[in-house]
Design a protein around this motif. Sequence first.
Motif, PDB file in Angstrom:
ATOM      1  N   SER A  90       0.815  -1.205   0.000  1.00 53.55           N
ATOM      2  CA  SER A  90       0.000   0.000   0.000  1.00 53.55           C
ATOM      3  C   SER A  90       0.855   1.265   0.000  1.00 53.55           C
ATOM      4  CB  SER A  90      -0.902  -0.007   1.234  1.00 53.55           C
ATOM      5  OG  SER A  90      -1.749   1.107   1.228  1.00 53.55           O
ATOM      6  N   ASN A  91       0.356   2.298  -0.679  1.00 53.71           N
ATOM      7  CA  ASN A  91       0.971   3.621  -0.606  1.00 53.71           C
ATOM      8  C   ASN A  91       0.518   4.283   0.688  1.00 53.71           C
ATOM      9  OD1 ASN A  91       2.186   3.362  -3.147  1.00 53.71           O
ATOM     10  ND2 ASN A  91       0.359   4.112  -4.179  1.00 53.71           N
ATOM     11  N   SER A  92       1.054   5.468   0.984  1.00 52.83           N
ATOM     12  CA  SER A  92       0.674   6.148   2.221  1.00 52.83           C
ATOM     13  C   SER A  92      -0.825   6.488   2.211  1.00 52.83           C
ATOM     14  CB  SER A  92       1.501   7.418   2.413  1.00 52.83           C
ATOM     15  OG  SER A  92       1.275   8.312   1.354  1.00 52.83           O
ATOM     16  N   ILE A  93      -1.427   6.431   3.404  1.00 48.28           N
ATOM     17  CA  ILE A  93      -2.853   6.708   3.570  1.00 48.28           C
ATOM     18  C   ILE A  93      -3.017   7.715   4.692  1.00 48.28           C
ATOM     19  CG2 ILE A  93      -5.095   5.735   4.272  1.00 48.28           C
ATOM     20  CD1 ILE A  93      -4.263   3.125   2.949  1.00 48.28           C
ATOM     21  N   THR A 124      -1.576  12.206  10.981  1.00 47.71           N
ATOM     22  CA  THR A 124      -2.614  11.248  10.605  1.00 47.71           C
ATOM     23  C   THR A 124      -2.232  10.407   9.392  1.00 47.71           C
ATOM     24  OG1 THR A 124      -3.707  12.877   9.184  1.00 47.71           O
ATOM     25  CG2 THR A 124      -4.445  12.738  11.487  1.00 47.71           C
ATOM     26  N   ILE A 125      -1.004  10.504   8.929  1.00 52.60           N
ATOM     27  CA  ILE A 125      -0.617   9.803   7.708  1.00 52.60           C
ATOM     28  C   ILE A 125       0.231   8.575   8.042  1.00 52.60           C
ATOM     29  CG2 ILE A 125       0.632   9.985   5.531  1.00 52.60           C
ATOM     30  CD1 ILE A 125      -0.028  12.953   5.505  1.00 52.60           C
ATOM     31  N   LEU A 126      -0.236   7.430   7.546  1.00 56.77           N
ATOM     32  CA  LEU A 126       0.546   6.203   7.633  1.00 56.77           C
ATOM     33  C   LEU A 126       1.421   6.158   6.383  1.00 56.77           C
ATOM     34  CD1 LEU A 126      -2.207   3.637   8.670  1.00 56.77           C
ATOM     35  CD2 LEU A 126      -0.446   4.602  10.133  1.00 56.77           C
ATOM     36  N   GLU A 127       2.744   6.170   6.557  1.00 57.60           N
ATOM     37  CA  GLU A 127       3.639   6.231   5.405  1.00 57.60           C
ATOM     38  C   GLU A 127       4.423   4.948   5.190  1.00 57.60           C
ATOM     39  OE1 GLU A 127       6.000   9.676   6.223  1.00 57.60           O
ATOM     40  OE2 GLU A 127       4.468  11.015   5.436  1.00 57.60           O
ATOM     41  N   ASP A 128       4.635   4.193   6.233  1.00 51.74           N
ATOM     42  CA  ASP A 128       5.479   3.014   6.152  1.00 51.74           C
ATOM     43  C   ASP A 128       4.700   1.813   6.686  1.00 51.74           C
ATOM     44  OD1 ASP A 128       8.169   1.559   7.791  1.00 51.74           O
ATOM     45  OD2 ASP A 128       8.164   1.919   5.630  1.00 51.74           O
ATOM     46  N   SER A 129       5.077   0.625   6.252  1.00 52.85           N
ATOM     47  CA  SER A 129       4.355  -0.571   6.714  1.00 52.85           C
ATOM     48  C   SER A 129       4.532  -0.813   8.213  1.00 52.85           C
ATOM     49  CB  SER A 129       4.816  -1.798   5.934  1.00 52.85           C
ATOM     50  OG  SER A 129       6.198  -2.004   6.131  1.00 52.85           O
TER      51      SER A 129
END
Length: 184
Positions: A90-93, A124-129
């Motif tokens: 997934s890309n960042s969300i 609020t951004i998930l960038e890495d697994s």
Amino acid sequence: MWKSASDEERRAQAGIGTLILFVAMVLVAVVAAGVLVNTAGVLQSQAEVTGQESTAQIANTLSVYTAVGTINEDGNIEEVDMTVSLGPGSNSIDLGDIIIDYLGPSEHAHIKSEHVAVDGSEGTILEDSSDRGTITLDLEEKVQPLEPGDDAVITIYTHDGAQISQELTVPTSLNGEEGETIRL
């Protein structure tokens, strides 16, 4: 007075007419080929965009690790905390852009996540697994709290259109005290 044309003059006129028809056919073929090449380019561009959007909907997902509920003074679940991370590939969300759909035992609602935190920070951004985020849902604000034995389904929609469903099942007896959490 009038002189009739010889065979050689007639052949020249027929040759010129044939040449004009040949040039006209070549021009029509060139225009048709141009239209076909242009149409193929437009269709290829549309196919690429559709493929990218489809890939984003499938690939840009979240994984839900845990869902815990907080017991209120009435012995019901009033708040749900879900720990999430990026799905594989997934890309960042941005968790601030998600839409949450709640389907409870007797009602349906869209619930805005009140508190979203990533790895304990205010971002609020998930960038890495390896990033983990917590989504907190205040049920009492929009719907009835979950009672013992209730089931509910939370569906999270990302900005790209991917959807992740999580079923919540409240145990038939809640023996905890107010403020304690229980895994759902």
